[in-house]
Design a protein around this motif. Sequence first.
Motif, PDB file in Angstrom:
ATOM      1  N   UNK A   1      34.386  35.920  25.741  1.00 57.25           N
ATOM      2  CA  UNK A   1      33.353  36.938  25.943  1.00 57.25           C
ATOM      3  C   UNK A   1      33.013  37.074  27.429  1.00 57.25           C
ATOM      4  N   UNK A   2      32.817  35.945  28.085  1.00 56.06           N
ATOM      5  CA  UNK A   2      32.435  35.970  29.494  1.00 56.06           C
ATOM      6  C   UNK A   2      33.546  36.547  30.375  1.00 56.06           C
ATOM      7  N   UNK A   3      34.776  36.221  30.056  1.00 56.22           N
ATOM      8  CA  UNK A   3      35.893  36.751  30.846  1.00 56.22           C
ATOM      9  C   UNK A   3      36.051  38.250  30.641  1.00 56.22           C
ATOM     10  N   UNK A   4      35.705  38.718  29.440  1.00 58.72           N
ATOM     11  CA  UNK A   4      35.729  40.167  29.185  1.00 58.72           C
ATOM     12  C   UNK A   4      34.698  40.860  30.076  1.00 58.72           C
ATOM     13  N   UNK A   5      33.504  40.280  30.151  1.00 58.61           N
ATOM     14  CA  UNK A   5      32.465  40.845  31.015  1.00 58.61           C
ATOM     15  C   UNK A   5      32.898  40.793  32.477  1.00 58.61           C
ATOM     16  N   UNK A   6      33.536  39.708  32.867  1.00 54.89           N
ATOM     17  CA  UNK A   6      33.982  39.605  34.253  1.00 54.89           C
ATOM     18  C   UNK A   6      34.989  40.705  34.582  1.00 54.89           C
ATOM     19  N   UNK A   7      35.868  41.026  33.642  1.00 49.08           N
ATOM     20  CA  UNK A   7      36.825  42.115  33.860  1.00 49.08           C
ATOM     21  C   UNK A   7      36.087  43.439  34.054  1.00 49.08           C
ATOM     22  N   UNK A   8      35.023  43.656  33.276  1.00 53.17           N
ATOM     23  CA  UNK A   8      34.225  44.878  33.432  1.00 53.17           C
ATOM     24  C   UNK A   8      33.592  44.941  34.823  1.00 53.17           C
ATOM     25  N   UNK A   9      33.040  43.805  35.266  1.00 52.18           N
ATOM     26  CA  UNK A   9      32.405  43.772  36.581  1.00 52.18           C
ATOM     27  C   UNK A   9      33.442  43.941  37.696  1.00 52.18           C
ATOM     28  N   UNK A  10      34.645  43.468  37.457  1.00 52.75           N
ATOM     29  CA  UNK A  10      35.705  43.656  38.443  1.00 52.75           C
ATOM     30  C   UNK A  10      36.023  45.140  38.611  1.00 52.75           C
ATOM     31  N   UNK A  11      36.090  45.870  37.490  1.00 52.72           N
ATOM     32  CA  UNK A  11      36.311  47.322  37.565  1.00 52.72           C
ATOM     33  C   UNK A  11      35.153  47.993  38.306  1.00 52.72           C
ATOM     34  N   UNK A  12      33.939  47.564  37.992  1.00 54.35           N
ATOM     35  CA  UNK A  12      32.766  48.154  38.646  1.00 54.35           C
ATOM     36  C   UNK A  12      32.792  47.898  40.155  1.00 54.35           C
ATOM     37  N   UNK A  13      33.227  46.710  40.533  1.00 51.86           N
ATOM     38  CA  UNK A  13      33.303  46.374  41.963  1.00 51.86           C
ATOM     39  C   UNK A  13      34.364  47.224  42.665  1.00 51.86           C
ATOM     40  N   UNK A  14      35.507  47.374  42.045  1.00 50.53           N
ATOM     41  CA  UNK A  14      36.585  48.161  42.656  1.00 50.53           C
ATOM     42  C   UNK A  14      36.261  49.645  42.687  1.00 50.53           C
ATOM     43  N   UNK A  15      35.372  50.070  41.783  1.00 52.91           N
ATOM     44  CA  UNK A  15      34.935  51.471  41.770  1.00 52.91           C
ATOM     45  C   UNK A  15      33.693  51.679  42.643  1.00 52.91           C
ATOM     46  N   UNK A  16      33.321  50.634  43.382  1.00 48.58           N
ATOM     47  CA  UNK A  16      32.172  50.689  44.307  1.00 48.58           C
ATOM     48  C   UNK A  16      30.853  50.933  43.583  1.00 48.58           C
TER      49      UNK A  16
END
Length: 234
Positions: A30-45
Amino acid sequence: HPAHLAEIDLDTLTDLLNSIERTGKGKMNVMYCLRACLDFAHRAAKIDRIPPFPKKKQYQISRKSPKWIPEARQIAILDAIPDMHQPIFWWLKYHYRRPGEAMALHKADLKQGSSGRYFHIHRTFSARTLVDTTKTGYEHKIPLVRDFEPYLDKLAWYQKQWAIVSPYFFVNPTGRMPGKYYTHRVMSALWHRACEKTGEHINLYVGTKHSSCGQFLNEKGGNESELRAITDHA
């Protein structure tokens, strides 16, 4: 606990971790799934940075010894499977591969090399869909194991009797899928019925690949380095 993306910090993530009612590995998924979401958000500024996540020890993941059964018990299960369905299960036993790779194997994947015949493993079934890649993304060349050779003749005889034209290496004569390939549901049902006959309680994956690995280390005198070479495990 609604929060803006930018407000998510270590405390927020720790509270989330402690609220997940799953095992340690389930919590980590679950936590790694959220981290992937935050990674997309970071790359999308959308956020300036990815917050630090709880350390791995906080997931309290316990390592369990791999389950396996001795060869004599494994063979008893295989012998309890109807004869016409046995070849694909013996292939799994001798070649240490995943059921999805066996189901996806094509006749053209058995090739002749300079040092003998081998199977070219480069596709699998994932979510009931044939995909032209393995679970790990790697292609593998697996030597044809000599003990499996008698089943090649049995496969040829059965397919001639059934008059089935299919690109698949293993075909299910009673199957309804195009090309009559085996499905996870069919293979699991065949395996489960054989386990009932022999008094075993073990699933298909553990009873074939995991058990063959366990037998290699504990009954056949192999070591982990040799096993990694056979199975392509990291």
